[in-house]
Design an enzyme around this catalytic site. Structure first.
Site, PDB file in Angstrom:
ATOM      1  N   LYS A 111     127.941 -22.593  38.642  1.00 39.03           N
ATOM      2  CA  LYS A 111     127.847 -22.443  37.204  1.00 39.03           C
ATOM      3  C   LYS A 111     128.634 -23.253  36.373  1.00 39.03           C
ATOM      4  O   LYS A 111     128.620 -23.238  35.367  1.00 39.03           O
ATOM      5  CB  LYS A 111     127.675 -20.913  36.650  1.00 39.03           C
ATOM      6  CG  LYS A 111     126.456 -20.144  37.154  1.00 39.03           C
ATOM      7  CD  LYS A 111     126.383 -19.144  36.600  1.00 39.03           C
ATOM      8  CE  LYS A 111     124.881 -18.594  36.986  1.00 39.03           C
ATOM      9  NZ  LYS A 111     124.123 -17.511  36.193  1.00 39.03           N
ATOM     10  N   LYS A 192     116.865 -21.364  43.667  1.00 34.01           N
ATOM     11  CA  LYS A 192     116.374 -20.158  43.684  1.00 34.01           C
ATOM     12  C   LYS A 192     115.802 -20.102  42.232  1.00 34.01           C
ATOM     13  O   LYS A 192     116.107 -20.752  41.206  1.00 34.01           O
ATOM     14  CB  LYS A 192     117.296 -19.281  44.055  1.00 34.01           C
ATOM     15  CG  LYS A 192     118.416 -18.880  42.681  1.00 34.01           C
ATOM     16  CD  LYS A 192     119.279 -17.625  42.763  1.00 34.01           C
ATOM     17  CE  LYS A 192     119.908 -17.397  41.537  1.00 34.01           C
ATOM     18  NZ  LYS A 192     119.798 -16.258  40.811  1.00 34.01           N
ATOM     19  N   LYS A 195     116.524 -17.304  35.904  1.00 31.14           N
ATOM     20  CA  LYS A 195     116.568 -17.052  34.508  1.00 31.14           C
ATOM     21  C   LYS A 195     117.077 -18.304  33.692  1.00 31.14           C
ATOM     22  O   LYS A 195     116.645 -18.549  32.637  1.00 31.14           O
ATOM     23  CB  LYS A 195     117.474 -15.883  33.902  1.00 31.14           C
ATOM     24  CG  LYS A 195     117.026 -14.458  34.341  1.00 31.14           C
ATOM     25  CD  LYS A 195     117.948 -13.627  33.303  1.00 31.14           C
ATOM     26  CE  LYS A 195     117.980 -12.230  34.480  1.00 31.14           C
ATOM     27  NZ  LYS A 195     119.217 -11.843  34.564  1.00 31.14           N
TER      28      LYS A 195
END
Ligand code: ATP
Ligand code: LTN
Length: 326
Positions: A111, A192, A195
């Site tokens: 991230k 993966k 969201k």
């Protein structure tokens, strides 16, 4: 009775990866254990959030918890920021966590990579997660595969605390399903389902209507060839769709493969969309009923009262052990 704790961030629309990897297990566990299910809004603000959207998403995730079948008479459903002990214990655990440990967290690396600026909160995120879990003297934490490393840190911190100050924190076990624990993105089976991915065709949201689900499944990346066969290495796209089929239907991938022998991807994808829509249809209907009932806020407020009592008890013990005046 075993204690269960898990959380989901109100950072976007919930998708079938969240559902199959985590939330569906919550519903099964509520009949066997003393469960706490949290909407982790403090985790969500580790990246910038619009306040009005965050408020709305927090209620949405709570409503979805209830819509999938979590029963507030059996399980405690609450919002993280309503229980100040989470942030307090997180600080104490930060002082037990090594910089190197957090630097090795793959979610943090994923991230933060390529970003010029990211918050310190993003870095210490796993310590807050450990606080969530340890405050409730949790035995079992149902999560998807991507949370395994964070769970290991929570276990290490519980053990470290206990060694240093005396045995008061329970060491939690992760519960990661065999199928459904890592649903891959529809547009890229190497990543993966997430969201926060930019491409909406990455995922199927729990609130997607039937047409959208059909379209997203029809567009999902498959492989050249047309054989419905489970082979994650050479046919990752089809294998991911087969895992989704298998978790929704409860059938083995072998049964599914034999059903579609000689039929190609079209029939398989059509049936898969139908299967997903059947289950999502039920959830969406309950969601609308709950929203109209106006009861969710009251359920959250009662949940927070119960959570505060349990969390406060652990926090007091921690403070006493660490030498704070209590
Ligand atoms: P983001 O992609 O923004 O990090 P997320 O989609 O991973 O968010 P979380 O709130 O972080 O969502 O995760 C909630 C739960 O869903 C966790 O237990 C997580 O392990 C699980 N989960 C998330 N993505 C998947 C996935 N693709 N497959 C299976 N489980 C998943
Ligand atoms: N980091 C988790 C969300 C989360 C969580 C928790 C899960 C925060 N606190 C405690 C289990 C237990 C994620 O899914 N990204």
């Amino acid at each position: 009775m075993k204690r269960v704790f898990s959380g989901v961030q109100p950072s976007g629309e919930l998708h079938i990866g969240n559902y199959l990897g985590a939330i569906r297990q919550f519903v099964q566990l509520q009949d066997q254990a003393d469960c706490f299910f949290c909407v982790v809004n403090l985790h969500a603000v580790t990246v910038p959030q619009d306040p009005a959207v965050l408020r709305q998403k927090t209620l949405e995730v709570a409503t979805l918890y209830l819509a999938v079948g979590i029963d507030p008479l059996k399980a405690t459903v609450f919002v993280q920021s309503e229980v100040p002990a989470h942030a307090e214990l997180a600080w104490m655990l930060q002082c037990l966590t090594y910089y190197g440990e957090l630097s090795r967290m793959t979610q943090f690396k994923d991230k933060s990579i390529g970003k010029q600026n990211f918050s310190v909160g993003l870095f210490t995120y796993p310590t807050l997660m450990a606080a969530d879990i340890l405050l409730y003297q949790t035995d079992i934490v149902p999560v998807g595969q991507d949370q395994k490393q964070h769970l290991e840190l929570a276990r290490d911190l519980a053990q470290r605390f206990n060694q240093r100050y005396g045995p008061i924190l329970r060491v939690p076990e992760p519960m990661i399903g065999e199928v459904g624990a890592k649903i891959m993105a529809l547009d890229d089976p190497g990543k993966k389902m997430s969201k926060s991915a930019d491409n909406i065709n990455n995922r199927i949201n729990l609130m997607d209507d039937a047409k959208t689900v059909q379209k997203k499944i029809a567009r999902a990346v498959t492989d050249s060839g047309n054989e419905v066969r489970y082979d994650p290495e050479y046919k990752p796209g089809v294998s991911n769709l087969m895992s989704i089929y298998s978790t929704f239907s409860g059938e083995s991938v072998a049964t599914i493969a034999s059903r579609y022998t000689g039929q190609g991807y079209g029939a398989f994808k059509g049936d898969l969309a139908e299967l997903i829509n059947r289950e999502l249809g039920v959830i969406q209907k309950r969601y609308q009923e709950l929203k109209a009932s106006g009861t969710v806020e009251e359920i959250l407020s009662q949940g927070a009262t119960k959570a505060r009592q349990v969390a406060e008890e652990t926090l007091q013990q921690v403070k006493e052990k660490m030498g704070f005046i209590v």
